[in-house]
Design a protein around this motif. Sequence first.
Motif, PDB file in Angstrom:
ATOM      1  N   LEU A 138      82.021  36.671  33.011  1.00 44.58           N
ATOM      2  CA  LEU A 138      83.444  37.210  33.385  1.00 44.58           C
ATOM      3  C   LEU A 138      83.239  38.245  33.188  1.00 44.58           C
ATOM      4  O   LEU A 138      83.368  39.800  33.997  1.00 44.58           O
ATOM      5  N   PRO A 139      83.063  38.462  31.523  1.00 46.75           N
ATOM      6  CA  PRO A 139      82.723  39.943  31.333  1.00 46.75           C
ATOM      7  C   PRO A 139      82.202  40.938  31.269  1.00 46.75           C
ATOM      8  O   PRO A 139      81.979  42.615  31.758  1.00 46.75           O
ATOM      9  N   GLN A 140      81.011  40.179  31.423  1.00 44.20           N
ATOM     10  CA  GLN A 140      79.906  41.523  32.371  1.00 44.20           C
ATOM     11  C   GLN A 140      79.754  41.891  33.474  1.00 44.20           C
ATOM     12  O   GLN A 140      79.621  42.427  34.328  1.00 44.20           O
ATOM     13  N   ALA A 141      80.432  40.824  34.444  1.00 44.25           N
ATOM     14  CA  ALA A 141      80.541  40.618  36.091  1.00 44.25           C
ATOM     15  C   ALA A 141      81.799  41.774  36.212  1.00 44.25           C
ATOM     16  O   ALA A 141      81.852  42.986  36.733  1.00 44.25           O
ATOM     17  N   ILE A 162      95.559  43.982  30.295  1.00 47.12           N
ATOM     18  CA  ILE A 162      95.013  43.568  28.792  1.00 47.12           C
ATOM     19  C   ILE A 162      96.078  43.053  27.822  1.00 47.12           C
ATOM     20  O   ILE A 162      95.554  42.630  26.949  1.00 47.12           O
ATOM     21  N   ALA A 163      97.247  42.463  28.521  1.00 50.79           N
ATOM     22  CA  ALA A 163      97.949  41.889  27.227  1.00 50.79           C
ATOM     23  C   ALA A 163      97.518  40.912  27.155  1.00 50.79           C
ATOM     24  O   ALA A 163      98.227  40.034  26.168  1.00 50.79           O
ATOM     25  N   HIS A 164      97.420  39.838  28.237  1.00 51.93           N
ATOM     26  CA  HIS A 164      97.576  38.351  28.068  1.00 51.93           C
ATOM     27  C   HIS A 164      95.947  38.218  28.746  1.00 51.93           C
ATOM     28  O   HIS A 164      95.698  36.298  28.917  1.00 51.93           O
ATOM     29  N   HIS A 165      95.077  38.456  29.274  1.00 55.31           N
ATOM     30  CA  HIS A 165      93.605  38.324  29.556  1.00 55.31           C
ATOM     31  C   HIS A 165      93.131  38.789  28.961  1.00 55.31           C
ATOM     32  O   HIS A 165      91.844  39.304  28.744  1.00 55.31           O
ATOM     33  N   PRO A 166      92.390  37.835  27.735  1.00 53.29           N
ATOM     34  CA  PRO A 166      91.129  38.281  26.621  1.00 53.29           C
ATOM     35  C   PRO A 166      89.516  38.373  27.523  1.00 53.29           C
ATOM     36  O   PRO A 166      89.066  39.623  27.044  1.00 53.29           O
ATOM     37  N   GLU A 172      88.102  41.899  26.725  1.00 51.20           N
ATOM     38  CA  GLU A 172      86.197  42.108  26.793  1.00 51.20           C
ATOM     39  C   GLU A 172      85.641  43.308  27.986  1.00 51.20           C
ATOM     40  O   GLU A 172      84.912  43.419  27.350  1.00 51.20           O
ATOM     41  N   GLY A 173      85.838  42.058  28.845  1.00 48.95           N
ATOM     42  CA  GLY A 173      84.814  42.964  30.305  1.00 48.95           C
ATOM     43  C   GLY A 173      84.858  44.398  30.562  1.00 48.95           C
ATOM     44  O   GLY A 173      84.491  45.249  30.661  1.00 48.95           O
ATOM     45  N   MET A 174      86.335  45.349  30.312  1.00 47.87           N
ATOM     46  CA  MET A 174      86.627  46.097  30.450  1.00 47.87           C
ATOM     47  C   MET A 174      86.401  47.170  29.425  1.00 47.87           C
ATOM     48  O   MET A 174      85.602  48.325  29.147  1.00 47.87           O
ATOM     49  N   ARG A 175      87.110  46.577  28.369  1.00 49.52           N
ATOM     50  CA  ARG A 175      85.708  46.739  26.395  1.00 49.52           C
ATOM     51  C   ARG A 175      84.047  46.984  26.825  1.00 49.52           C
ATOM     52  O   ARG A 175      84.057  47.909  26.660  1.00 49.52           O
ATOM     53  N   LEU A 176      83.169  45.626  27.437  1.00 48.37           N
ATOM     54  CA  LEU A 176      82.303  46.480  27.788  1.00 48.37           C
ATOM     55  C   LEU A 176      81.354  47.811  28.783  1.00 48.37           C
ATOM     56  O   LEU A 176      80.923  48.224  29.054  1.00 48.37           O
ATOM     57  N   CYS A 177      82.802  47.214  29.880  1.00 52.61           N
ATOM     58  CA  CYS A 177      82.898  48.494  30.855  1.00 52.61           C
ATOM     59  C   CYS A 177      83.093  49.511  30.498  1.00 52.61           C
ATOM     60  O   CYS A 177      82.210  50.811  30.778  1.00 52.61           O
ATOM     61  N   ALA A 178      83.529  50.379  29.321  1.00 57.43           N
ATOM     62  CA  ALA A 178      83.766  51.796  28.603  1.00 57.43           C
ATOM     63  C   ALA A 178      82.397  52.164  27.998  1.00 57.43           C
ATOM     64  O   ALA A 178      82.050  52.624  27.838  1.00 57.43           O
TER      65      ALA A 178
END
Length: 222
Positions: free
Chosen positions: A80-83, A145-149, A153-159
């Motif tokens: 999921l995070p990479q996707a 982002i407050a509830h779904h780690p 993490e996916g959004m962190r990788l995206c940025a």
Amino acid sequence: MLAAATSVCGHAYDRLELNPATSKPLRAQGWLDDDAQKPVLPGSLVKPFTAIAYARTFPRFPTVTCNGCWGGRAHGVLRLPQAIAVSCNRYFEELSLRVDPAQMRLVCAEYGLPEAPDIVEARLGLGRDWRIPPVAILKAYLQVIAHHPAIREGMRLCALQGTARAVGKGLAKTGTAPCEHAKPMPGDGLAIWLWPEDQPRRAVLVREHGVPGAIAAKRILA
Ligand SMILES: [Zn+2]
């Protein structure tokens, strides 16, 4: 440079910034006042909500091999995070095919979004069937982002290295939506950015006419 679009339904460039503490608009450009309440096509910005609805039924997110998305790019083996970081349509198609429409409706209600149509493509952010007001998108992401780690993490990788790597920091997601401007282009790019990662003090949404989301992301820090 793109010429400014003379349009009845959008500007060449729109920007909305909310105060994360109050969810009140701080600044807007293009999307002024009531404009930010008018639903727009969000493209792949809807993907996290499809993931949340999926997780209501299934205990874990799948691993999916993307051998070629629309447009031909192969994203390889993804969790999921990479996707989220690369906004893989193949990965989210897997989720969207299995999602329980009733759970999807509940997620929309909980996150203050207009109800998602029961259409596989719409849950990927494709087509013109699911519109969301810019203000609602930003508010919903602050909740996400407050509830779904894993999404966070996916959004962190995206940025950092994904479709929003033009920003380089914080939490981000991009989308490319069908263009609805009077001077039509193949698509309009959207990008959302929350910064810093822990307890964001900035929440920004941009939309740029005629470019993909990865290019619109350059506007975030501009
Ligand atoms: Zn893919």
